[in-house]
Design an enzyme around this catalytic site. Structure first.
Site, PDB file in Angstrom:
ATOM      1  N   THR A  48       0.464   3.855  -0.257  1.00  0.00           N
ATOM      2  CA  THR A  48      -0.334   3.465   0.911  1.00  0.00           C
ATOM      3  C   THR A  48      -1.030   4.678   1.502  1.00  0.00           C
ATOM      4  O   THR A  48      -2.226   4.641   1.813  1.00  0.00           O
ATOM      5  CB  THR A  48       0.570   2.822   1.978  1.00  0.00           C
ATOM      6  OG1 THR A  48       1.268   1.730   1.400  1.00  0.00           O
ATOM      7  CG2 THR A  48      -0.235   2.334   3.164  1.00  0.00           C
ATOM      8  N   TYR A 111      -0.743 -10.594   0.912  1.00  0.00           N
ATOM      9  CA  TYR A 111      -1.747 -11.631   1.157  1.00  0.00           C
ATOM     10  C   TYR A 111      -1.331 -12.987   0.606  1.00  0.00           C
ATOM     11  O   TYR A 111      -1.347 -13.977   1.314  1.00  0.00           O
ATOM     12  CB  TYR A 111      -3.133 -11.238   0.615  1.00  0.00           C
ATOM     13  CG  TYR A 111      -4.202 -12.218   1.031  1.00  0.00           C
ATOM     14  CD1 TYR A 111      -4.708 -12.205   2.324  1.00  0.00           C
ATOM     15  CD2 TYR A 111      -4.685 -13.178   0.148  1.00  0.00           C
ATOM     16  CE1 TYR A 111      -5.664 -13.131   2.722  1.00  0.00           C
ATOM     17  CE2 TYR A 111      -5.636 -14.099   0.542  1.00  0.00           C
ATOM     18  CZ  TYR A 111      -6.126 -14.070   1.829  1.00  0.00           C
ATOM     19  OH  TYR A 111      -7.066 -14.998   2.225  1.00  0.00           O
ATOM     20  N   TYR A 137       9.130  -1.731  -2.985  1.00  0.00           N
ATOM     21  CA  TYR A 137       8.590  -1.240  -1.711  1.00  0.00           C
ATOM     22  C   TYR A 137       8.432  -2.413  -0.755  1.00  0.00           C
ATOM     23  O   TYR A 137       7.606  -3.302  -0.980  1.00  0.00           O
ATOM     24  CB  TYR A 137       7.264  -0.544  -1.973  1.00  0.00           C
ATOM     25  CG  TYR A 137       6.545   0.033  -0.777  1.00  0.00           C
ATOM     26  CD1 TYR A 137       7.167   0.222   0.451  1.00  0.00           C
ATOM     27  CD2 TYR A 137       5.208   0.413  -0.888  1.00  0.00           C
ATOM     28  CE1 TYR A 137       6.486   0.760   1.522  1.00  0.00           C
ATOM     29  CE2 TYR A 137       4.521   0.963   0.177  1.00  0.00           C
ATOM     30  CZ  TYR A 137       5.160   1.120   1.381  1.00  0.00           C
ATOM     31  OH  TYR A 137       4.478   1.665   2.447  1.00  0.00           O
ATOM     32  N   ARG A 142       2.661  -4.619   6.781  1.00  0.00           N
ATOM     33  CA  ARG A 142       1.381  -4.600   6.064  1.00  0.00           C
ATOM     34  C   ARG A 142       1.192  -5.806   5.146  1.00  0.00           C
ATOM     35  O   ARG A 142       0.085  -6.303   4.990  1.00  0.00           O
ATOM     36  CB  ARG A 142       1.267  -3.318   5.220  1.00  0.00           C
ATOM     37  CG  ARG A 142       0.864  -2.089   6.008  1.00  0.00           C
ATOM     38  CD  ARG A 142       0.664  -0.911   5.064  1.00  0.00           C
ATOM     39  NE  ARG A 142       0.248   0.285   5.777  1.00  0.00           N
ATOM     40  CZ  ARG A 142      -1.018   0.693   5.894  1.00  0.00           C
ATOM     41  NH1 ARG A 142      -1.986  -0.016   5.346  1.00  0.00           N
ATOM     42  NH2 ARG A 142      -1.304   1.803   6.550  1.00  0.00           N
ATOM     43  N   LYS A 165      12.233   1.287  -1.366  1.00  0.00           N
ATOM     44  CA  LYS A 165      11.696   1.962  -0.184  1.00  0.00           C
ATOM     45  C   LYS A 165      11.677   0.919   0.917  1.00  0.00           C
ATOM     46  O   LYS A 165      10.894  -0.033   0.878  1.00  0.00           O
ATOM     47  CB  LYS A 165      10.288   2.506  -0.457  1.00  0.00           C
ATOM     48  CG  LYS A 165       9.650   3.160   0.772  1.00  0.00           C
ATOM     49  CD  LYS A 165       8.209   3.582   0.485  1.00  0.00           C
ATOM     50  CE  LYS A 165       7.575   4.168   1.750  1.00  0.00           C
ATOM     51  NZ  LYS A 165       6.142   4.530   1.540  1.00  0.00           N
ATOM     52  N   ILE A 207      10.947   8.384   1.788  1.00  0.00           N
ATOM     53  CA  ILE A 207       9.594   8.552   1.244  1.00  0.00           C
ATOM     54  C   ILE A 207       8.699   8.667   2.465  1.00  0.00           C
ATOM     55  O   ILE A 207       8.481   7.703   3.191  1.00  0.00           O
ATOM     56  CB  ILE A 207       9.199   7.389   0.322  1.00  0.00           C
ATOM     57  CG1 ILE A 207      10.120   7.381  -0.908  1.00  0.00           C
ATOM     58  CG2 ILE A 207       7.737   7.527  -0.116  1.00  0.00           C
ATOM     59  CD1 ILE A 207       9.876   6.233  -1.873  1.00  0.00           C
TER      60      ILE A 207
END
Length: 293
Positions: A48, A111, A137, A142, A165, A207
């Site tokens: 990202t 999405y 992740y 997001r 993560k 991270i």
């Protein structure tokens, strides 16, 4: 027990840009070298923070090649290979594998907002077709998708899915996931503001975005935790919290790139649709940089 990819601090590195927003590959090598010299334990490219969602597959490949070449095996290189299209994610994963990455970071499908069974299917499909270890992740703010602890347990059963993560910020859920998965899935904090809490319950590191400008500080926080000196780690976490907050006062990686430019690292602009920080937020960030550095 699965093999640990890294322990400690990994930096999700920015993708440096020229003024025309093409990638500055010489600068990404410079960023890589600076991170390694300052004690970072691993590097994440095309995450990202690296603006992967605006990079073509060819650009992502060149990023991985540049970072792997500069690292020359000194630290593990983890390549972002996420997509909301499972087939594209697999293509990016195979590309990273061929280019010499040591592991993959794969974000949940965004999405589309798939179910928990869809998450399991997505990761299993990719893990069945690559040899590199995978870091799952989870960043629901997001993606609109959150991985439940029970889903982590199912994912942990696959030999190639070795870590996660966790960027939900939900410490109770992290504790439940660690309890369910045991040594079959390692967890890294995806949030710079809760490194110490995450490691205190069994996390293996972070991270980090902040380590783009504070690699040694973030690595030292992790190392203090591993030595059992949580008081020292917590003290440094608290000292950095206002700067960490400032690094997320706008959409990542806008603030961290701005900070790096203020500090003379010259990593260039962000790509559209990301937009430069307002003068007010930039002044706030500059103030915190002066206070800490």
């Amino acid at each position: 027990m699965k093999k640990l990819i890294f322990k400690g601090a990994a930096t999700a590195i920015v993708t440096p840009m020229n003024d025309d927003r093409s990638i500055n590959f010489s600068k990404i090598k410079e960023v890589t070298e600076n991170q390694i010299l300052n004690g970072i334990n691993a590097l994440v490219v095309n995450g990202t923070t690296g603006e992967a969602s605006t990079l073509s597959a060819d650009e992502q490949a060149k990023n991985i090649a540049a970072v792997c070449e500069q690292s020359a095996g000194r630290v593990p290189i983890i390549a972002g290979a996420g997509s909301n299209d499972t087939m594209r994610a697999l293509m990016l994963a195979k590309q990273a594998e061929e280019l010499g990455a040591d592991a993959l970071l794969i974000v949940t499908p965004y999405y589309n907002k798939t179910s928990q069974n869809g998450i399991i299917s997505h990761y299993t499909y990719i893990a069945d077709r690559v040899d590199l270890p995978i870091i799952v992740y989870n960043v629901p703010q997001r993606t609109g998708v959150n991985i439940k602890p029970e889903t982590y347990r199912e994912l942990s059963r696959h030999k190639n899915i070795v870590a996660a993560k966790e960027a939900s910020g939900d410490i109770p859920a992290l504790i439940r996931a660690i309890d369910l998965c045991g040594d079959e899935l390692y967890f890294y904090s995806g949030n710079d503001d809760i490194i110490v809490p995450s490691l205190s319950v069994g996390g293996m590191g972070v991270i980090s975005v902040a380590s783009n400008i504070l690699p040694r500080d973030i690595a030292d926080i992790c190392n203090s935790c591993f030595r059992g000196n949580y008081k020292e780690a917590a003290k440094r976490q608290v000292e950095l919290i206002r700067l960490i907050d400032a690094l997320f006062c706008d959409v990542n990686p806008v603030p961290v790139k701005t900070a790096m430019n203020i500090l003379g690292m010259n990593v260039g602009p962000v790509r559209m649709p990301l937009y430069p920080m307002s003068e007010n937020l930039r002044a706030k960030l500059s103030l915190e940089l002066k206070r800490v550095l």
